[in-house]
Design a protein around this motif. Structure first.
Motif, PDB file in Angstrom:
ATOM      1  N   UNK A 142       0.850  -1.186   0.000  1.00 27.69           N
ATOM      2  CA  UNK A 142       0.000   0.000   0.000  1.00 27.69           C
ATOM      3  C   UNK A 142       0.887   1.238   0.000  1.00 27.69           C
ATOM      4  N   UNK A 143       0.581   2.206  -0.857  1.00 29.90           N
ATOM      5  CA  UNK A 143       1.434   3.388  -1.013  1.00 29.90           C
ATOM      6  C   UNK A 143       1.330   4.349   0.160  1.00 29.90           C
ATOM      7  N   UNK A 144       0.218   4.325   0.874  1.00 29.18           N
ATOM      8  CA  UNK A 144       0.022   5.276   1.977  1.00 29.18           C
ATOM      9  C   UNK A 144      -0.394   4.530   3.242  1.00 29.18           C
ATOM     10  N   UNK A 145       0.480   3.680   3.790  1.00 29.51           N
ATOM     11  CA  UNK A 145       0.094   2.928   4.997  1.00 29.51           C
ATOM     12  C   UNK A 145      -0.024   3.809   6.229  1.00 29.51           C
ATOM     13  N   UNK A 200      -8.901  -5.652  -5.198  1.00 26.36           N
ATOM     14  CA  UNK A 200      -8.060  -4.597  -4.634  1.00 26.36           C
ATOM     15  C   UNK A 200      -8.385  -4.334  -3.170  1.00 26.36           C
ATOM     16  N   UNK A 201      -9.660  -4.371  -2.818  1.00 27.30           N
ATOM     17  CA  UNK A 201     -10.066  -3.976  -1.472  1.00 27.30           C
ATOM     18  C   UNK A 201     -11.271  -4.801  -1.042  1.00 27.30           C
ATOM     19  N   UNK A 202     -11.584  -4.719   0.258  1.00 34.18           N
ATOM     20  CA  UNK A 202     -12.799  -5.372   0.752  1.00 34.18           C
ATOM     21  C   UNK A 202     -14.052  -4.677   0.235  1.00 34.18           C
ATOM     22  N   UNK A 203     -13.880  -3.519  -0.386  1.00 32.26           N
ATOM     23  CA  UNK A 203     -15.008  -2.805  -0.977  1.00 32.26           C
ATOM     24  C   UNK A 203     -15.523  -3.543  -2.221  1.00 32.26           C
ATOM     25  N   UNK A 204     -14.658  -4.253  -2.928  1.00 37.57           N
ATOM     26  CA  UNK A 204     -15.055  -4.947  -4.164  1.00 37.57           C
ATOM     27  C   UNK A 204     -16.260  -5.867  -3.963  1.00 37.57           C
ATOM     28  N   UNK A 205     -16.196  -6.852  -3.046  1.00 33.19           N
ATOM     29  CA  UNK A 205     -17.363  -7.733  -2.893  1.00 33.19           C
ATOM     30  C   UNK A 205     -18.602  -7.016  -2.370  1.00 33.19           C
ATOM     31  N   UNK A 232      -4.603   9.049  -0.584  1.00 40.32           N
ATOM     32  CA  UNK A 232      -4.998   7.882   0.194  1.00 40.32           C
ATOM     33  C   UNK A 232      -5.193   6.685  -0.723  1.00 40.32           C
ATOM     34  N   UNK A 233      -4.307   5.695  -0.574  1.00 39.42           N
ATOM     35  CA  UNK A 233      -4.390   4.446  -1.332  1.00 39.42           C
ATOM     36  C   UNK A 233      -5.380   3.528  -0.628  1.00 39.42           C
ATOM     37  N   UNK A 234      -6.454   3.149  -1.326  1.00 34.60           N
ATOM     38  CA  UNK A 234      -7.534   2.374  -0.714  1.00 34.60           C
ATOM     39  C   UNK A 234      -7.328   0.873  -0.806  1.00 34.60           C
ATOM     40  N   UNK A 235      -6.203   0.435  -1.351  1.00 35.31           N
ATOM     41  CA  UNK A 235      -5.961  -1.000  -1.483  1.00 35.31           C
ATOM     42  C   UNK A 235      -5.676  -1.617  -0.117  1.00 35.31           C
ATOM     43  N   UNK A 236      -6.084  -2.881   0.025  1.00 40.40           N
ATOM     44  CA  UNK A 236      -5.912  -3.586   1.283  1.00 40.40           C
ATOM     45  C   UNK A 236      -4.602  -4.358   1.218  1.00 40.40           C
ATOM     46  N   UNK A 237      -3.505  -3.651   1.418  1.00 37.78           N
ATOM     47  CA  UNK A 237      -2.184  -4.255   1.362  1.00 37.78           C
ATOM     48  C   UNK A 237      -1.594  -4.387   2.741  1.00 37.78           C
ATOM     49  N   UNK A 241      -7.013  -3.608   8.770  1.00 38.68           N
ATOM     50  CA  UNK A 241      -8.393  -3.307   8.387  1.00 38.68           C
ATOM     51  C   UNK A 241      -8.925  -2.105   9.151  1.00 38.68           C
ATOM     52  N   UNK A 242      -8.583  -2.004  10.427  1.00 36.81           N
ATOM     53  CA  UNK A 242      -9.055  -0.867  11.223  1.00 36.81           C
ATOM     54  C   UNK A 242      -8.527   0.460  10.710  1.00 36.81           C
ATOM     55  N   UNK A 243      -7.244   0.510  10.380  1.00 36.57           N
ATOM     56  CA  UNK A 243      -6.666   1.741   9.843  1.00 36.57           C
ATOM     57  C   UNK A 243      -7.282   2.089   8.491  1.00 36.57           C
ATOM     58  N   UNK A 244      -7.509   1.083   7.657  1.00 35.79           N
ATOM     59  CA  UNK A 244      -8.096   1.337   6.340  1.00 35.79           C
ATOM     60  C   UNK A 244      -9.509   1.902   6.478  1.00 35.79           C
ATOM     61  N   UNK A 245     -10.295   1.352   7.370  1.00 34.02           N
ATOM     62  CA  UNK A 245     -11.652   1.857   7.580  1.00 34.02           C
ATOM     63  C   UNK A 245     -11.619   3.278   8.133  1.00 34.02           C
ATOM     64  N   UNK A 246     -10.726   3.535   9.079  1.00 41.35           N
ATOM     65  CA  UNK A 246     -10.614   4.882   9.650  1.00 41.35           C
ATOM     66  C   UNK A 246     -10.259   5.902   8.573  1.00 41.35           C
ATOM     67  N   UNK A 247      -9.312   5.551   7.701  1.00 42.03           N
ATOM     68  CA  UNK A 247      -8.922   6.480   6.638  1.00 42.03           C
ATOM     69  C   UNK A 247     -10.077   6.715   5.667  1.00 42.03           C
ATOM     70  N   UNK A 248     -10.865   5.673   5.391  1.00 32.52           N
ATOM     71  CA  UNK A 248     -12.025   5.849   4.503  1.00 32.52           C
ATOM     72  C   UNK A 248     -13.069   6.758   5.129  1.00 32.52           C
ATOM     73  N   UNK A 249     -13.316   6.581   6.421  1.00 30.43           N
ATOM     74  CA  UNK A 249     -14.310   7.406   7.106  1.00 30.43           C
ATOM     75  C   UNK A 249     -13.890   8.876   7.162  1.00 30.43           C
TER      76      UNK A 249
END
Length: 438
Positions: A71-74, A171-176, A278-283, A287-295
């Motif tokens: 992920x480019x922006x961890x 790419x992300x848990x958003x896909x499904x 913000x790179x939205x890929x799940x790399x 998961x908690x940090x990714x959700x926080x960044x999306x919110x």
């Protein structure tokens, strides 16, 4: 001007034309060696350590330098991101409440739809499927709470009778979540997903096909079930992520063959997540940090493109590997990304190296799809090899000390092992990349 026919060259060669110059470029190492008239040292790693048993040696392909899981922006970096998060914190609280309400509502609706349903071998009855529209509506609200206020689409989904199977990059848990809302497919998922809170109940309503990726018998049963559900028009279309795991979207890794063995026409779908900060890929991000960044984003961008249908050749008798290759080429061309031979096994190696606190875990990936085809080594075996190799305390170059090697394999010193040329050559070949893909 003289008459010319169509076969005559436009420019005729002249006798005065200078001759072509041919340059021969020699290997720099060999040229230096020849210039210095040095004889090769028998103790160097160029010696074949397997010569004494009549083997020509082991050739290991060099690993790719690409990291498809990075992920480019961890981390949160830059003043702009900090200010944006502070501004969006009140909005994030509202989004979190919306997410919780929609998840609970969809869960209750799904439980009601599944209540008393015993015959799960056959398609879900229509009244139960209609009740799932409540869950699908909640799913769209969940996407909205994550900042996907609008989703750009290109192309159209083909009718089910034409393409009963769809495949997509992952790419992300958003896909499904999006695909659940878009066309409510039957998905193929790992057995571990069934025990996940909320998620397990919802995917059971999708008449999920469970598979254990490490069990050949489970994979065969999954292929049989894919073929059965794809051939019956009363089932939803079947959705697969042939990469088998999420990537960063800038690389397309090797495809599993489950979607291509049945021999049905397939419609590829691609997802993109354009971003700047913000790179939205799940790399390599939790998961908690990714959700926080999306919110805490003003808006998250998502693009979905439906590609033309890819049909099997030779009257549906095309080799599944060729079929998968043509489909992956179509997806990679549409995404404008490179293809590699990485697989889920590389992610396992990456996670193992991270678990053992290695300085650069990505250097232990070896493109497992290629290694499996060349050496018939499974991903689990490769992880065990890596664990054994790292227990020898290798240095930065991948070399280990002789005593550490004997200790790891519980070997005793003998005349053959004490021979210095053998030790140097063997330990060199048993270096980092060779060991993992051995």
């Amino acid at each position: 001007m003289a008459n010319r026919d169509l076969e005559s060259p436009l420019l005729s060669s002249q006798l005065s034309d200078p001759p072509h110059i041919i340059l021969k470029v020699h290997d720099s190492d060999s040229s230096i060696q020849q210039s210095n008239n040095h004889k090769p040292n028998p103790n160097t790693s160029s010696r074949n350590p397997f010569e004494f048993i009549g083997s020509d040696g082991l050739s290991v392909p060099p690993p790719s330098t690409l990291d498809p899981f990075r992920n480019e922006t961890p981390n949160i970096e830059g003043l702009y991101e900090v200010i944006k998060i502070v501004i969006c914190l009140p909005i994030a609280i509202v989004r979190l409440v919306l997410f919780g309400v929609c998840l609970a509502t969809g869960y209750v609706a799904t439980k009601i739809a599944l209540l008393g349903w015993k015959d799960k071998h056959n398609p879900m009855p229509k009244w139960r499927s209609r009740l799932m529209w409540v869950t699908r509506g909640c799913t769209r609200c969940i996407l909205f709470s994550f900042g996907y206020h609008w989703i750009r689409r290109k192309g159209k989904l083909a009718p089910r009778e034409i393409a009963p199977i769809v495949v997509s990059n992952h790419v992300s848990y958003i896909d499904p979540i999006f695909y659940f809302f878009e066309f409510f497919p039957t998905i193929v998922a790992a057995e571990s997903h069934d025990s996940m809170p909320f998620v397990g109940t919802i995917i059971r309503a999708m008449q999920v096909i469970y598979v254990d990726r490490f069990s050949p018998s489970s994979r065969r049963l999954a292929v049989t079930e894919i073929k059965r559900k794809a051939s019956c028009g009363r089932f939803p279309r079947v959705l697969l992520f042939p990469e088998g795991t999420t990537t960063n979207g800038r690389v397309l890794i090797s495809f599993q063959l489950g979607a291509f063995i049945p021999g049905y026409a397939i419609q590829p779908i691609i997802v993109r997540y354009p971003h700047v900060h913000f790179d939205q890929s799940w790399g390599n991000v939790s998961l908690g940090m990714l959700m926080f960044r999306m919110f805490t984003q003003f808006h998250n961008f998502m693009e979905v493109e439906y590609l033309p249908i890819v049909s099997p050749l030779d009257n549906c008798k095309e080799n599944p590997s060729h079929f998968a290759k043509r489909t992956s080429n179509a997806i990679a061309s549409a995404l404008n990304v490179v293809q590699t031979n990485h697989s889920y096994g590389d992610l396992m190696l990456l996670m193992k190296a991270s678990e053992l606190k290695q300085e650069k875990p990505s250097s232990y990936m070896v493109e497992m799809a290629k290694v499996e085809s060349l050496f018939h080594i499974s991903s689990l075996e490769a992880v065990n090899f890596l664990d054994k190799f790292l227990s020898m305390n290798p240095d930065a170059s991948g070399r280990v000390k002789f005593n550490d090697f004997l200790r790891a394999f519980r070997l005793r010193t003998c005349t053959l092992s004490e021979e210095k040329p053998w030790e140097a050559a063997f330990l060199s070949d048993y270096g980092r990349n060779s060991c993992i893909s051995f």
